[in-house]
Motif scaffolding. Sequence first.
Motif, PDB file in Angstrom:
ATOM      1  N   GLY A 169       6.768 -12.358 -16.662  1.00  0.00           N
ATOM      2  CA  GLY A 169       5.999 -11.309 -16.006  1.00  0.00           C
ATOM      3  C   GLY A 169       6.685 -10.654 -14.836  1.00  0.00           C
ATOM      4  O   GLY A 169       6.388  -9.534 -14.466  1.00  0.00           O
ATOM      5  N   SER A 172       5.682  -7.661 -11.272  1.00  0.00           N
ATOM      6  CA  SER A 172       4.475  -6.910 -11.625  1.00  0.00           C
ATOM      7  C   SER A 172       3.321  -7.841 -11.978  1.00  0.00           C
ATOM      8  O   SER A 172       2.195  -7.666 -11.487  1.00  0.00           O
ATOM      9  CB  SER A 172       4.780  -5.986 -12.811  1.00  0.00           C
ATOM     10  N   PHE A 173       3.589  -8.847 -12.810  1.00  0.00           N
ATOM     11  CA  PHE A 173       2.531  -9.777 -13.203  1.00  0.00           C
ATOM     12  C   PHE A 173       2.129 -10.664 -12.029  1.00  0.00           C
ATOM     13  O   PHE A 173       0.950 -10.966 -11.838  1.00  0.00           O
ATOM     14  CB  PHE A 173       2.997 -10.634 -14.383  1.00  0.00           C
ATOM     15  N   LYS A 188      -0.324  -8.827  -9.782  1.00  0.00           N
ATOM     16  CA  LYS A 188      -1.690  -8.763 -10.335  1.00  0.00           C
ATOM     17  C   LYS A 188      -2.358 -10.127 -10.301  1.00  0.00           C
ATOM     18  O   LYS A 188      -3.535 -10.250  -9.930  1.00  0.00           O
ATOM     19  CB  LYS A 188      -1.649  -8.230 -11.769  1.00  0.00           C
TER      20      LYS A 188
END
Length: 404
Positions: free
Chosen positions: A134, A137-138, A141
């Motif tokens: 990820g 970015s992952f 989040k």
Amino acid sequence: MMTSFLKKLGPGLLFAGAAIGVSHLVNSTKVGAEFGFGLLWALLLVNLFKYPFFQFGPRYAAATGESLLDGYKKLGKGLLVVYFILTFATMFTIQTAVTIVTAGLASQLFGITADLEIWSTIITLICLGILTMGRYSFLDKLMKVIIITLTISTVIAVTMAVFRGNEALNAEQVFPTGAGLTLLIIFMGWMPAPLDVSIFHSLWTIEKRQETENFTPKSALFDFNFGYIITIVLGICFMALGALIMFKSGVQFSSKGGEFASQLINLYTESLSSEVYIIIAIAAFTTMFSTTLTTLDASPRAMAKTSQLLFGKYIKHSYIFWMLILVIGTIVIMTQFLAEMGSLIYIATVLSFITAPFYAISNYILITSKHTPKEWQPKTGLRILSWLGMLFLTGFSIWYLTMI
């Protein structure tokens, strides 16, 4: 509206995720259990005096497009060498410490097995998978979900503890001696986090800038302040839990991560009610999982950047390389040196405390130098607070070294 607000946040919540770990769940709770609210002054003071130096990380990165490590190189390559040595000397111990506590909580929450080595390995590999697949970015989040879950569950637990009441509550401010002094140093060393987290924050800010066009210096400072306030509030919450539930309970807390996790959750549920078990367990586990995940990202990211700056060229897959080095080192320590974890953690926390002046002074010199645009250099009030902070951190470190 909420979605739009959350999109503006990022590195500040990663900072909170990295900070709200051992310093909060373990140290703040222990301090509350030992002194009630007697060391609230220390929590507020160290957060106040460390504030400018943490803030200079995202401030510099957002204003210049460079990390603090790039800035350190401009001040002199020697700073990078010192940083490289300090980080390499402590990153394995810190990663192992947070992973062990997380493993202890996982064994309490999910059962399956009580073997901390197995749980530690599983958690480490899960974090490795999240970060390699990820990337930032992952992580950005996921951390928003984790911090929201952590905040809600912790506030519920504190609210229940307040309604339960405790006549033995101690709010008198004290200055500890003897063994209490050691606890104070450990508490302040990692509250809300070691100052090198400012470097991690600057690297996360660069990543956020690349993903979000309108992530301006002003946005970066708002994001940081939001995350910093969360760390302070939750620090007080965990101290309150220790003070309201554990103060004068007679429980001697274990220095071993797994045993401490078991004592912590069991004491909470016995003192409140068995129905709150899941709330306490989720709050504790998300606290430590967020720290395990963000530190596994941060140290390799910083070491990869430092290596690039020291050797003068981009090294392909350097981030993955350093992450694998950290994972292997962590697993080796967990399997071979678990009995020595208490001593290793003590060394790491004390080292974090006595090296704080190095990062404070370096960050201040950089943010007030010609390398930072004039309009984003700190104003008079923040400069005064910075000077007070440098005096506080340096004076306290020298005083502690003379007491050893």
